[in-house]
Write an enzyme that holds these catalytic residues in place. Structure first.
Site, PDB file in Angstrom:
ATOM      1  N   CYS A  40       0.595  -1.076  -0.333  1.00 27.82           N
ATOM      2  CA  CYS A  40      -0.310   0.125   0.136  1.00 27.82           C
ATOM      3  C   CYS A  40       0.983   1.236  -0.080  1.00 27.82           C
ATOM      4  O   CYS A  40       2.071   0.826   0.309  1.00 27.82           O
ATOM      5  CB  CYS A  40      -0.743   0.145   1.632  1.00 27.82           C
ATOM      6  SG  CYS A  40      -1.855   1.603   1.186  1.00 27.82           S
ATOM      7  N   SER A  42       0.679   3.617   1.986  1.00 22.67           N
ATOM      8  CA  SER A  42       0.902   3.802   3.377  1.00 22.67           C
ATOM      9  C   SER A  42       2.750   3.053   3.674  1.00 22.67           C
ATOM     10  O   SER A  42       3.332   3.731   4.457  1.00 22.67           O
ATOM     11  CB  SER A  42       0.028   3.205   4.057  1.00 22.67           C
ATOM     12  OG  SER A  42      -1.240   4.155   3.873  1.00 22.67           O
ATOM     13  N   HIS A  45       4.785   5.536   2.995  1.00 25.60           N
ATOM     14  CA  HIS A  45       5.454   6.408   3.516  1.00 25.60           C
ATOM     15  C   HIS A  45       6.238   6.339   4.033  1.00 25.60           C
ATOM     16  O   HIS A  45       7.194   7.216   4.326  1.00 25.60           O
ATOM     17  CB  HIS A  45       3.600   7.275   3.880  1.00 25.60           C
ATOM     18  CG  HIS A  45       3.101   7.616   2.428  1.00 25.60           C
ATOM     19  ND1 HIS A  45       2.720   8.784   2.064  1.00 25.60           N
ATOM     20  CD2 HIS A  45       1.543   7.497   2.509  1.00 25.60           C
ATOM     21  CE1 HIS A  45       2.302   9.661   1.053  1.00 25.60           C
ATOM     22  NE2 HIS A  45       1.658   8.096   1.007  1.00 25.60           N
ATOM     23  N   HIS A  61       0.107  -3.391   6.421  1.00 29.44           N
ATOM     24  CA  HIS A  61      -1.388  -3.986   6.403  1.00 29.44           C
ATOM     25  C   HIS A  61      -2.314  -4.667   6.179  1.00 29.44           C
ATOM     26  O   HIS A  61      -2.834  -3.947   6.396  1.00 29.44           O
ATOM     27  CB  HIS A  61      -1.318  -2.483   7.159  1.00 29.44           C
ATOM     28  CG  HIS A  61      -1.399  -1.179   6.123  1.00 29.44           C
ATOM     29  ND1 HIS A  61      -0.069  -0.889   6.047  1.00 29.44           N
ATOM     30  CD2 HIS A  61      -2.473  -0.882   5.812  1.00 29.44           C
ATOM     31  CE1 HIS A  61      -0.860  -0.233   4.430  1.00 29.44           C
ATOM     32  NE2 HIS A  61      -2.174   0.066   4.391  1.00 29.44           N
ATOM     33  N   CYS A 167      -6.962  -3.552   2.663  1.00 33.07           N
ATOM     34  CA  CYS A 167      -6.685  -1.970   2.495  1.00 33.07           C
ATOM     35  C   CYS A 167      -7.679  -1.238   1.603  1.00 33.07           C
ATOM     36  O   CYS A 167      -8.413  -0.706   1.842  1.00 33.07           O
ATOM     37  CB  CYS A 167      -5.133  -1.820   2.961  1.00 33.07           C
ATOM     38  SG  CYS A 167      -5.267   0.477   3.223  1.00 33.07           S
TER      39      CYS A 167
END
Ligand code: ZN
Length: 234
Positions: A40, A42, A45, A61, A167
């Site tokens: 993902c 994220s 990031h 995740h 997600c």
């Protein structure tokens, strides 16, 4: 048990694929054999330092897998179950969660046991503390997650499909249906057509939007968006 995991030690550095000692599931926890995990934005990031997390860490995740073993007190999962991993497991005690299932809970607070659980690397780097595992921990062969982070999965879908539901599907479709509350006949503009954006498009389509505009700087993303925003041909 010893498992292979992708450990992030520093921002803007590659993951280190290495052997990690994984403790057995504690009370309220479940051992998962990871079937698939998505990357993902994220996770990117965190890797680039654009969002902070205690390092070293095992990320991932967005995942799905098969239950291998359960800790004390676990009642909602058993060995052999195929599950989607939720990185925002609820407390499991709210009235709505007990009555209508974990996705209806109003709290996303994990059981206390999971919040204190950490795992350690077999070969910790000098000066480094043991790696923290984000709640879903999909970038590893096996993961220990909170019981309430396991959502029963249909047998008709493969793990790569199920992982995305962890997600990008729920985030994107949820944004269109529950946050924006798209109604039949609405016009919708989606800016950014990555994993979440494509699912916003599909959520808008499911909600009955008649005009869906996709915005992105990449032609390949727009071509994919054009494909998924259309209803399937009968
Ligand atoms: Zn995500």
């Amino acid at each position: 048990m010893r498992v292979t995991a992708a450990v992030l030690y520093d921002v803007n550095k590659p993951y280190s694929v290495e052997t990690v000692e994984l403790d057995p599931p504690k009370r309220g926890e479940v051992l998962i054999k990871v079937g698939a995990a998505g990357v993902c934005r994220s996770d990117l990031h965190f890797q680039k330092g654009e969002a902070t997390i205690a390092l070293p860490a095992v990320l991932g995740h967005e995942g799905a897998g098969t239950v291998q073993a359960v800790g004390e007190g676990v009642t909602m999962a058993k060995p052999g179950d195929r599950v989607i991993l939720s990185f925002v497991p609820n407390c499991g005690t709210a009235t709505r969660a007990r009555a209508a299932g974990p996705t209806s809970a109003t709290s996303t607070r994990a059981p206390p046991a999971s919040s204190t659980t950490t795992r350690r690397a077999c070969t910790p780097r000098p000066g480094r503390t043991a790696p923290t595992w984000a709640r879903s921990r999909g970038f590893a062969e096996y993961a220990v997650v909170p019981e309430m982070g396991c959502v029963p999965a249909p047998a008709s879908l493969d793990f790569p499909q199920l992982a995305l539901i962890g997600c990008s599907v729920t985030t994107g479709v949820g944004a269109a249906v529950f946050n924006a509350r798209v109604q039949p006949g609405d016009s919708v503009v989606v800016i950014g057509c990555g994993g979440v954006g494509l699912n916003v498009l599909q959520g808008a389509r499911l909600a009955g939007a008649t005009t869906i505009v996709a915005v992105d700087v990449k032609d390949t993303a727009l071509a994919f968006a054009d494909e998924v925003r259309r209803p399937p041909t009968p």
